[in-house]
Write an enzyme that holds these catalytic residues in place. Structure first.
Site, PDB file in Angstrom:
ATOM      1  CG  PHE A   1      72.818 -17.462  79.728  1.00 24.77           C
ATOM      2  CD1 PHE A   1      73.664 -18.147  80.116  1.00 24.77           C
ATOM      3  CD2 PHE A   1      71.690 -16.665  80.686  1.00 24.77           C
ATOM      4  CE1 PHE A   1      74.123 -17.516  81.476  1.00 24.77           C
ATOM      5  CE2 PHE A   1      72.384 -16.325  81.672  1.00 24.77           C
ATOM      6  CZ  PHE A   1      73.290 -16.627  82.352  1.00 24.77           C
TER       7      PHE A   1
ATOM      8  CG  ASN B   1      62.493 -22.060  87.139  1.00 25.73           C
ATOM      9  OD1 ASN B   1      63.134 -23.011  86.849  1.00 25.73           O
ATOM     10  ND2 ASN B   1      63.032 -20.999  87.378  1.00 25.73           N
ATOM     11  CD  GLU B   2      66.762 -20.876  89.164  1.00 28.08           C
ATOM     12  OE1 GLU B   2      67.905 -21.304  88.433  1.00 28.08           O
ATOM     13  OE2 GLU B   2      66.489 -19.706  89.299  1.00 28.08           O
TER      14      GLU B   2
ATOM     15  CD  GLU C   1      66.937 -22.387  84.053  1.00 26.65           C
ATOM     16  OE1 GLU C   1      68.016 -21.862  84.174  1.00 26.65           O
ATOM     17  OE2 GLU C   1      65.686 -22.291  84.073  1.00 26.65           O
TER      18      GLU C   1
ATOM     19  CD1 TRP D   1      69.479 -19.785  80.650  1.00 23.56           C
ATOM     20  CD2 TRP D   1      67.683 -20.940  80.763  1.00 23.56           C
ATOM     21  NE1 TRP D   1      68.627 -18.954  80.756  1.00 23.56           N
ATOM     22  CE2 TRP D   1      67.526 -19.472  80.744  1.00 23.56           C
ATOM     23  CE3 TRP D   1      66.513 -21.678  80.735  1.00 23.56           C
ATOM     24  CZ2 TRP D   1      66.132 -19.258  80.999  1.00 23.56           C
ATOM     25  CZ3 TRP D   1      65.141 -21.439  80.678  1.00 23.56           C
ATOM     26  CH2 TRP D   1      65.109 -19.886  80.970  1.00 23.56           C
TER      27      TRP D   1
END
Ligand SMILES: *[C@@H]1O[C@H](CO)[C@@H](O)[C@H](O)[C@H]1NC(C)=O
Ligand SMILES: *[C@@H]1O[C@H](CO)[C@@H](O)[C@H](O)[C@H]1NC(C)=O
Ligand SMILES: *[C@@H]1O[C@H](CO)[C@@H](O)[C@H](O)[C@H]1NC(C)=O
Ligand SMILES: *[C@@H]1O[C@H](CO)[C@@H](O)[C@H](O)[C@H]1NC(C)=O
Length: 512
Positions: A462, A185-186, A391, A446
């Site tokens: 969020f 992720n990221e 996201e 997200w």
């Protein structure tokens, strides 16, 4: 005749507005396009010390700071059945979640924790039996702390083997039902946040620009980025060798991508923008798609940037079946004339700013074109690979506010009109990009519900659903955005002017 012409004109005007303005419905998206929403293990599951789970580096960082933690979070570990019901109510096609490595294999390698294994099997079974497609992230900032203590985690080449073994267990156990896997992720934010800035796990950085107890901001982000790429390639290879024929799934990699635009039409700002793209995104996407780092990075960072052997380059190149895009908003890039010096111990940002200095100006207003900027950039610079937006969310805060508690009125929090406007605009932006040739195949909001956030803890919220974190039962309640998304996914056309917002509010007024 005149009447017919007038009618025809109205029809044309309507058809035209349908194409070029903001009226669209989900049937406008290509066959097979998935709409979903996401969470991650540490942010949603809780049960941090239950049933054999051991700490990950995220637990460790939280417990060394005083900004909340994910010990209980949304208690998804116990409430997953209720949450799957909410997903059904929301009409989701897919749910994105991550597997906690330290729940599945608590010591990083060695025996599988049977209770952890059962939890993920149950969750996946619950999803699939309700017709919701699981989209799994293998690594979301959270490898077992024991591997960090033993050999320094991602700073060490040994992670590649351990990560591949862990991924193999996931493919073997869950791969019959899971067809979409994201390895990391990221990766860019993990490397920069964790090893340059020190704000995110494992919280490493160095002077002069930052001040952590250990780390080295001038080399560690690049070493970690390199090992993440090699680990991803290794996992992807394993999947192709052992599982792909039987299971038929896809393996992707995900990055945080801002919609970057030059502040002015000057050549300098355009070059600075390109350079920022290279440093944030090309750093990973060029190796994954073309086999090596961008020239700008190699030139600037020199010997501090690891080098791919010929074999590694071949292994990394072509190892992702799709690009996972994590996109929130836009930033404009301004060239700065005074060059920062590279003497001393420069960090990631000083490297990025040399030659052509640049500064980023984050834009928090709704900038739906930013989504199109990102998707066009990927299409044009990287040969139009398949994309999933993993996201996307409206920031309810600015970076500067992190750490400042935001008092949110619970009524306002639930009637989240700005989030509805954001989703409408960005989902529409995706459609425009698809119509212009982008191979985008899915969009995940997200987040599915308010979570414990990496930056901002429980304050930022969020989610499509609120969670009452003071309530021992962690009660979930839909926000207006959950109703809007659900209507949209049912096929109701999306048209949001002020009238549309009023109608939405009055339709659901009794729910709040
Ligand atoms: C860096 O952190 C240490 C330990 O927390 C602290 O004593 C020191 O004052 C900090 N230095 C700067 C320049 O912030
Ligand atoms: C970081 O590593 C570089 C290269 O090995 C070295 O020159 C520098 O002194 C290190 N910086 C710190 C803060 O340890
Ligand atoms: C649409 O795609 C073409 C070809 O890639 C590109 O030149 C053009 O800029 C794109 N249009 C928009 C609005 O992004
Ligand atoms: C959250 O839960 C607490 C404890 O049950 C309750 O007192 C409070 O009113 C709830 N807050 C909201 C906004 O429902």
């Amino acid at each position: 005749m005149e009447q017919i012409l007038a009618l025809f004109a109205i029809f044309l005007a309507f058809a035209f507005s349908g194409k070029c303005s903001d009226v669209f419905s989900r049937s406008d998206y290509p066959e097979g396009f998935v709409f979903g929403a996401g969470t991650s293990a540490y942010q949603w599951e809780g049960a941090a010390a239950e049933d054999g789970r051991k700490p990950s580096l995220w637990d460790t960082l939280c417990h060394s700071r005083d900004q909340g933690n994910g010990d209980i979070a949304c208690d998804g570990y116990h409430k997953y059945k209720d949450d799957v019901k909410l997903m059904v109510d929301t009409n989701l096609d897919a749910f994105r979640f991550s597997i906690s490595w330290s729940r599945l294999i608590p010591n990083g390698r060695g025996p599988v924790n049977q209770k952890g294994l059962q939890f993920y099997k149950n969750l996946i079974q619950e999803l699939v039996s309700h017709g919701i497609e699981p989209h799994v992230t293998l690594y979301h900032y959270d490898h077992p702390q024991s591997l960090e203590d033993e050999y320094g985690g991602w700073l060490n080449h040994r992670m590649i083997k351990d990560f591949t073994t862990y991924a193999d267990v996931c493919f073997r156990e869950f791969g019959n039902h899971v067809k979409l896997w994201t390895t990391i992720n990221e990766a860019n934010i993990f490397s920069i946040g964790g090893y340059n800035d020190g704000d995110t796990p494992p919280g490493r950085c160095s002077k002069p620009s930052k001040n952590c107890s250990s780390g080295n901001s001038s080399i560690e982000p690049y070493i970690v980025g390199h090992n993440l790429l090699l680990a991803h390639a290794s996992v992807s290879r394993r999947y192709k060798q052992k599982y792909k024929d039987k299971q038929g799934g896809s393996i992707g990699f995900s990055l945080f991508i801002l919609g970057l635009i030059p502040t002015t039409s000057s050549k300098d700002d355009a070059t600075a923008t390109q350079r920022a793209q290279d440093f944030y995104v090309g750093w990973f996407l060029r190796p994954l798609l073309f086999g090596d780092y961008p020239d700008t990075m190699k030139r600037t960072i020199g010997s501090r940037l690891p080098v791919f052997s010929e074999k590694e380059s071949e292994q990394v190149k072509g190892s992702c079946d799709f690009v996972g895009v994590i996109h929130y908003h836009a930033a404009s890039v301004t060239n700065i004339k005074s060059k920062p010096s590279l003497s001393g111990n420069p960090d990631f940002y000083s490297y990025m700013e040399t030659d052509f200095g640049k500064s980023l100006d984050f834009q928090y207003a709704n900038t739906p074109w930013a989504m199109e900027v990102v998707l066009e950039y990927i299409k044009q610079s990287y040969g139009n690979p398949p994309v999933y937006i993993l996201e996307s969310a409206k920031f309810t805060f600015q970076w500067q506010q992190i750490g400042t508690p935001m008092k949110q009125d619970s009524q306002l929090k639930q009637k989240d009109i700005p989030r509805v406007e954001y989703l409408h605009a960005y989902i529409g932006g995706v459609l425009k990009s698809i119509r212009n040739g982008s191979d985008t195949r899915g969009y995940f909001v997200w987040s599915f519900m308010d979570l414990y956030e990496l930056l901002g803890g429980y304050e930022v919220g969020f989610g499509l659903y609120t969670v009452n974190f003071s309530d021992p039962h962690r009660k979930r309640s839909p926000k207006l955005s959950a109703y809007w998304y659900s209507d949209f996914l049912k096929g109701e056309s999306a048209f949001l002017d002020s009238q549309g917002i009023k109608e939405l509010q009055s339709k659901y007024s009794s729910s709040f």
